[in-house]
Every structure is written in C-alpha cells, then in structure tokens.
Design a protein around this motif. Sequence first.
Motif, PDB file in Angstrom:
ATOM      1  N   GLN A  73       0.802  -1.220   0.000  1.00  0.00           N
ATOM      2  CA  GLN A  73       0.000   0.000   0.000  1.00  0.00           C
ATOM      3  C   GLN A  73       0.833   1.266   0.000  1.00  0.00           C
ATOM      4  N   ASP A  74       1.953   1.270   0.715  1.00  0.00           N
ATOM      5  CA  ASP A  74       2.785   2.476   0.768  1.00  0.00           C
ATOM      6  C   ASP A  74       4.039   2.360  -0.115  1.00  0.00           C
ATOM      7  N   TYR A  75       4.075   1.362  -0.975  1.00  0.00           N
ATOM      8  CA  TYR A  75       5.176   1.161  -1.925  1.00  0.00           C
ATOM      9  C   TYR A  75       6.552   1.153  -1.236  1.00  0.00           C
ATOM     10  N   THR A  76       6.610   0.392  -0.140  1.00  0.00           N
ATOM     11  CA  THR A  76       7.912   0.139   0.493  1.00  0.00           C
ATOM     12  C   THR A  76       8.425  -1.250   0.121  1.00  0.00           C
ATOM     13  N   GLU A  77       7.560  -2.077  -0.446  1.00  0.00           N
ATOM     14  CA  GLU A  77       7.946  -3.404  -0.907  1.00  0.00           C
ATOM     15  C   GLU A  77       7.376  -3.610  -2.307  1.00  0.00           C
ATOM     16  N   TYR A  78       8.141  -4.329  -3.132  1.00  0.00           N
ATOM     17  CA  TYR A  78       7.752  -4.535  -4.518  1.00  0.00           C
ATOM     18  C   TYR A  78       7.781  -6.010  -4.882  1.00  0.00           C
ATOM     19  N   GLU A  79       6.969  -6.359  -5.876  1.00  0.00           N
ATOM     20  CA  GLU A  79       6.999  -7.686  -6.466  1.00  0.00           C
ATOM     21  C   GLU A  79       7.105  -7.549  -7.980  1.00  0.00           C
ATOM     22  N   ASN A  80       7.842  -8.459  -8.584  1.00  0.00           N
ATOM     23  CA  ASN A  80       7.941  -8.559 -10.044  1.00  0.00           C
ATOM     24  C   ASN A  80       8.604  -7.348 -10.702  1.00  0.00           C
ATOM     25  N   PHE A  81       9.402  -6.606  -9.961  1.00  0.00           N
ATOM     26  CA  PHE A  81      10.042  -5.426 -10.537  1.00  0.00           C
ATOM     27  C   PHE A  81      11.114  -5.823 -11.557  1.00  0.00           C
ATOM     28  N   LYS A  82      12.037  -6.683 -11.153  1.00  0.00           N
ATOM     29  CA  LYS A  82      13.079  -7.128 -12.093  1.00  0.00           C
ATOM     30  C   LYS A  82      12.458  -7.932 -13.235  1.00  0.00           C
ATOM     31  N   GLU A  83      11.451  -8.732 -12.916  1.00  0.00           N
ATOM     32  CA  GLU A  83      10.827  -9.561 -13.938  1.00  0.00           C
ATOM     33  C   GLU A  83      10.205  -8.700 -15.040  1.00  0.00           C
ATOM     34  N   CYS A  84       9.601  -7.577 -14.663  1.00  0.00           N
ATOM     35  CA  CYS A  84       8.971  -6.739 -15.692  1.00  0.00           C
ATOM     36  C   CYS A  84      10.030  -6.061 -16.554  1.00  0.00           C
ATOM     37  N   ILE A  85      11.159  -5.697 -15.960  1.00  0.00           N
ATOM     38  CA  ILE A  85      12.242  -5.092 -16.745  1.00  0.00           C
ATOM     39  C   ILE A  85      12.823  -6.118 -17.715  1.00  0.00           C
ATOM     40  N   ASP A  86      12.991  -7.348 -17.251  1.00  0.00           N
ATOM     41  CA  ASP A  86      13.475  -8.415 -18.135  1.00  0.00           C
ATOM     42  C   ASP A  86      12.492  -8.652 -19.281  1.00  0.00           C
ATOM     43  N   PHE A  87      11.208  -8.552 -18.985  1.00  0.00           N
ATOM     44  CA  PHE A  87      10.166  -8.723 -20.001  1.00  0.00           C
ATOM     45  C   PHE A  87      10.279  -7.632 -21.068  1.00  0.00           C
ATOM     46  N   ILE A  88      10.484  -6.392 -20.631  1.00  0.00           N
ATOM     47  CA  ILE A  88      10.629  -5.283 -21.575  1.00  0.00           C
ATOM     48  C   ILE A  88      11.890  -5.449 -22.412  1.00  0.00           C
ATOM     49  N   GLU A  89      12.993  -5.819 -21.749  1.00  0.00           N
ATOM     50  CA  GLU A  89      14.250  -5.984 -22.481  1.00  0.00           C
ATOM     51  C   GLU A  89      14.130  -7.087 -23.529  1.00  0.00           C
ATOM     52  N   ASP A  90      13.478  -8.172 -23.189  1.00  0.00           N
ATOM     53  CA  ASP A  90      13.303  -9.265 -24.141  1.00  0.00           C
ATOM     54  C   ASP A  90      12.510  -8.790 -25.361  1.00  0.00           C
ATOM     55  N   PHE A  91      11.472  -7.976 -25.115  1.00  0.00           N
ATOM     56  CA  PHE A  91      10.687  -7.429 -26.218  1.00  0.00           C
ATOM     57  C   PHE A  91      11.541  -6.512 -27.083  1.00  0.00           C
ATOM     58  N   MET A  92      12.395  -5.707 -26.455  1.00  0.00           N
ATOM     59  CA  MET A  92      13.255  -4.791 -27.198  1.00  0.00           C
ATOM     60  C   MET A  92      14.285  -5.541 -28.029  1.00  0.00           C
ATOM     61  N   VAL A  93      14.816  -6.622 -27.504  1.00  0.00           N
ATOM     62  CA  VAL A  93      15.773  -7.435 -28.255  1.00  0.00           C
ATOM     63  C   VAL A  93      15.118  -7.998 -29.514  1.00  0.00           C
ATOM     64  N   LYS A  94      13.872  -8.462 -29.375  1.00  0.00           N
ATOM     65  CA  LYS A  94      13.181  -9.125 -30.485  1.00  0.00           C
ATOM     66  C   LYS A  94      12.570  -8.136 -31.469  1.00  0.00           C
TER      67      LYS A  94
END
Length: 237
Positions: A73-94
């Motif tokens: 709720q207060d954005y002190t903890e995150y989930e899937n942050f690195k995973e989403c960046i990897d997802f974007i990078e994979d799309f950019m590579v392709k």
Amino acid sequence: MTESRALEKPRILCLHGFRMSAKILETQMHKWPESLLEKLDLVYLDAPYPSMGKSGAEGVFDPPYFEWFQGNQDYTEYENFKECIDFIEDFMVKNGPFDGLLGFSQGAVLAAALPGMQAEGLVFTKVPEIKFLILISGAKLGGSKFSAPPLAANAFSSPVKCPSLHVIGENDLVKPDSIALLDSFVDPIIVHHLEDHTIPRLARSKHTNECIAFLEDFMVKNGPSDGLLGFSQASVH
C-alpha cells in the motif's frame, strides 16, 4: 547509428499506466496532433501482469488491463520489478532497436529509472543505450511517493544525463512528484498543461512546438541535420 537507421523515424517504446493497456495508451496518444505522431514510430507494449484489482479505466475503456509491477500500500515493498524489466528488455531485443521510451503514470515511473540502472550495468545489458525519455505524469522511485526497489536503489544517485521531456498536468494528482523528478535529470525539458492525470491534448498549442523541438534536437544529434523529420514549427498552429 547506421545510415539506414538514421533515415528512419525515432522508434519509441511506449509503456502504459497502472492497470491500463497498450491499446488504451495508443487511443489516448491520438489526442496529440497527427502532424507530430506521423513523424514517430510508436510501439505499444502490454505489461506482463494482468490487473490484480480495479482499474481506473473501467467504464471508459474496455478490458483487459495490465500492470508492470506490484507494490504494497505504501510502496515500500515490490513484487515482479526485475521480472517486468526483463520482459521489456526481451521485447526490445526481439523488436528493436529502439531510440527512446515514452511512459505514462506507472510506465513513466519505470521508464524514468531505467537509464540510471542501465548505466550501472544492472539492466538492459542486451540493448543499446536509451537515447531519450518522454515522461507523462511521472514520479521518482526513491522519492516521497515511491520508495526504491533494491535494483533501483542507485538509479538517481547521479544526475541522469539522458535527454528527457516531462509532461506535467496542473491538476494532476502526481504533479508534486513529477516536479520533484525534474531535479534528477540534467536539463529536463518541461511541458505544462492544464489537464489532470491523463494524456493531454497538444493540438493547437505551443506544447506541440516544445515536443517538436525536443525531438528535432535528438535527431540533429543522432542523424543528419538537414531537416530529417520535416518538422516546421512555423506550420504548427
């Protein structure tokens, strides 16, 4: 940049807002004048995670809706942050190469932090350096609203030299955070508008000229300087 790439339009990967979609952002971007949009190669990407709650777009735009990463709720903890960046990078590579990133809301928060993380060698190691950012309703990871995930802890430790255009709404709920983000960039270009948390209309406005000037400057520095984009500020009303 090769000669063939230099003759192309700036290729921009567009990251939508929280619990929205690529289709919604593409629809909203048509508020910008065609005289500007036709000069850009805009590519829209859906975030990797389906919406985990109610979307602010419900009743206005049809589902499905997506989110880039999740936080408590207060954005002190995150989930899937690195995973989403990897997802974007994979799309950019392709599907790349891409010259710049355009982000709205959560997409802008993410895009703003990427050049700093890329400079550290932590992310986007398989794609070329991000050459510019267009941030609409952005905010800073590690600022007053969002703490920084560990991966982005040093994203703004040094002023970000990546050229940046910041689109800030006078009635936007994140306006203070968008303004605070400016201090993290070297020579940010600012477009102010009177709307709220949305993609603003730029037609028949000096704002169009400001966007054009920003993109012209990029193309002059990264390609031929002989009117490559065919922009004419005098012709924009």
